[in-house]
Design an enzyme around this catalytic site. Sequence first.
Site, PDB file in Angstrom:
ATOM      1  N   GLU A 114     -79.283   2.771 -24.537  1.00 27.38           N
ATOM      2  CA  GLU A 114     -79.911   1.519 -24.965  1.00 27.38           C
ATOM      3  C   GLU A 114     -80.128   0.604 -23.753  1.00 27.38           C
ATOM      4  OE1 GLU A 114     -78.853  -2.313 -27.863  1.00 27.38           O
ATOM      5  OE2 GLU A 114     -77.277  -0.935 -27.204  1.00 27.38           O
ATOM      6  N   LYS A 116     -85.625  -1.309 -32.751  1.00 22.58           N
ATOM      7  CA  LYS A 116     -84.404  -1.580 -33.502  1.00 22.58           C
ATOM      8  C   LYS A 116     -84.706  -2.514 -34.666  1.00 22.58           C
ATOM      9  CE  LYS A 116     -79.584  -3.068 -32.854  1.00 22.58           C
ATOM     10  NZ  LYS A 116     -78.608  -3.631 -31.895  1.00 22.58           N
ATOM     11  N   CYS A 169     -77.664   1.317 -31.028  1.00 27.17           N
ATOM     12  CA  CYS A 169     -76.399   0.574 -31.069  1.00 27.17           C
ATOM     13  C   CYS A 169     -75.765   0.647 -32.457  1.00 27.17           C
ATOM     14  CB  CYS A 169     -76.629  -0.860 -30.605  1.00 27.17           C
ATOM     15  SG  CYS A 169     -75.093  -1.755 -30.246  1.00 27.17           S
TER      16      CYS A 169
END
Length: 499
Positions: free
Chosen positions: A263, A321, A373
């Site tokens: 990430e 995301k 994440c």
Amino acid sequence: MLTAYRIKLLSSIVAGASLPLAYSPFGLFWIAPLSYAALFYLWGGATPRRAFLLGFAYGASSFLVGMYWIYISIHDFGLVPASLAVALTGGLVAILALFVGAAGWAAARWFPTTGPFAWFGVLPALFVLTEWCRGWMFTGFGWLSAGYSQTDSWLMGYAPVLGLHGMSWAVMLSAGALVALLAGASRTRARALALLTVLWGSGWVLTDVRWTEPNGRLLNVALVQGAVPQDLKWRPEQLRPTLDLYRRLTLESRGSQLIVWPEAAIPAVYGNVAAELDALRSEVEQFGAAVMFGILRRDDVTGTFQNALMTLTDPPSVYVKRHLVPFGEYFPVPDFVRNWMRLMSLPYVDAAPGDALQPPLELVGERIAVTICYEDVFGAEQLHYLPEATVLVNVSNDAWFGDSIAPHQHLQIARLRAAEAGRYLLRSTNTGVSAIIDPSGRVTARLPQFEPAVLADTVQAFTGSTPYSRWANFPVILGVILTLLTQLATTKFTMRRGT
């Protein structure tokens, strides 16, 4: 002099504080049913108010001990003043503890809290119901859910069948059975032994059941771990060394078909480094590789940034995301608070989320389901990928938590996602724990933390559906609700007969 209630309150705090030992990196999974059994026993005969306080104390101690690393991310790396970091950490702990307290209050208010109906029915069902609510209410935060503690026990066999909350129910039923063994009559103890035998024996049998199958294609993969310290990562002078580092590690991955960076591996907005990345694309295409890399990009609609995973292809594929971190990637506060944060030089700009139902990325002949994440904490949100997706990828930057227990807990969460889906999961992180997880949730290879390295291996793409990927949480939540409704009806019927 301590009163009986104060002794119970202290016992609840001790039982809660011991619970994190059941999770990674400690792995003492048997502590979880013992710890919850202590709470169930303490709830027995309590008034609603005292049951709430006992549950809240248990939850506060377990979340504080198990999630102290929230303070590290906010203060040490987020540079938030210590007093505010303590307040934010304490606030989150208190909110999560409210769910445990609510379970105790509801049990004492409407149900029996002692006896077989409580131990085998009400208390386990209520706890699972409130745990499920904790996973989606107020944006959701399912960290330290009971099922995660069992990735190395026989109860892991329930993961592809009933998912996380099915495993949590098994843990809670085990806890209730332990209370019954301690406090029940002889017939109740026999039932408790039978329940434990069935629960754990079935889990053991299910660990050998394979719900999905390889599609016949092998995939050579490489996970790149740059190990750039978080306190250096975003300094302007660090950009060029970071680009050079990831280029070198990527070229060392020659022979891999799919290379995955973590990430926000490159601390820049994509448009500012597009030329450098295009040059690298030309190099890796010469040995037939494709690269997935984490980076920030500008949202064309809002003009703000997005946390994305892109592919080093022409044109690039993009995953954005979608489940953002509150107070990390967006700030659910009124404008006057946001203005104060700006004046205090605190982060205050919201990221733009991606669409909820983004399709798998098609790369190297496979369909790849991506999470960034802590999105992998929300298992049900990933089920739209299945059964089309053949491989799972999670990228993260757990450097935010330093050398704490958080990265190990996060790896444990990823293990459950792999087992629920029956797919290999490739987990690439900035400082660790980077790992390859097989469809049963076992870690087959991993890198040491805080070291720049490449993890190269061969995995198989999988097809098919697990029962959980078809049904999601519906059977478990329906089951706990029916359990509670049945007990409510039984209680009312008994009271009417008594009058």
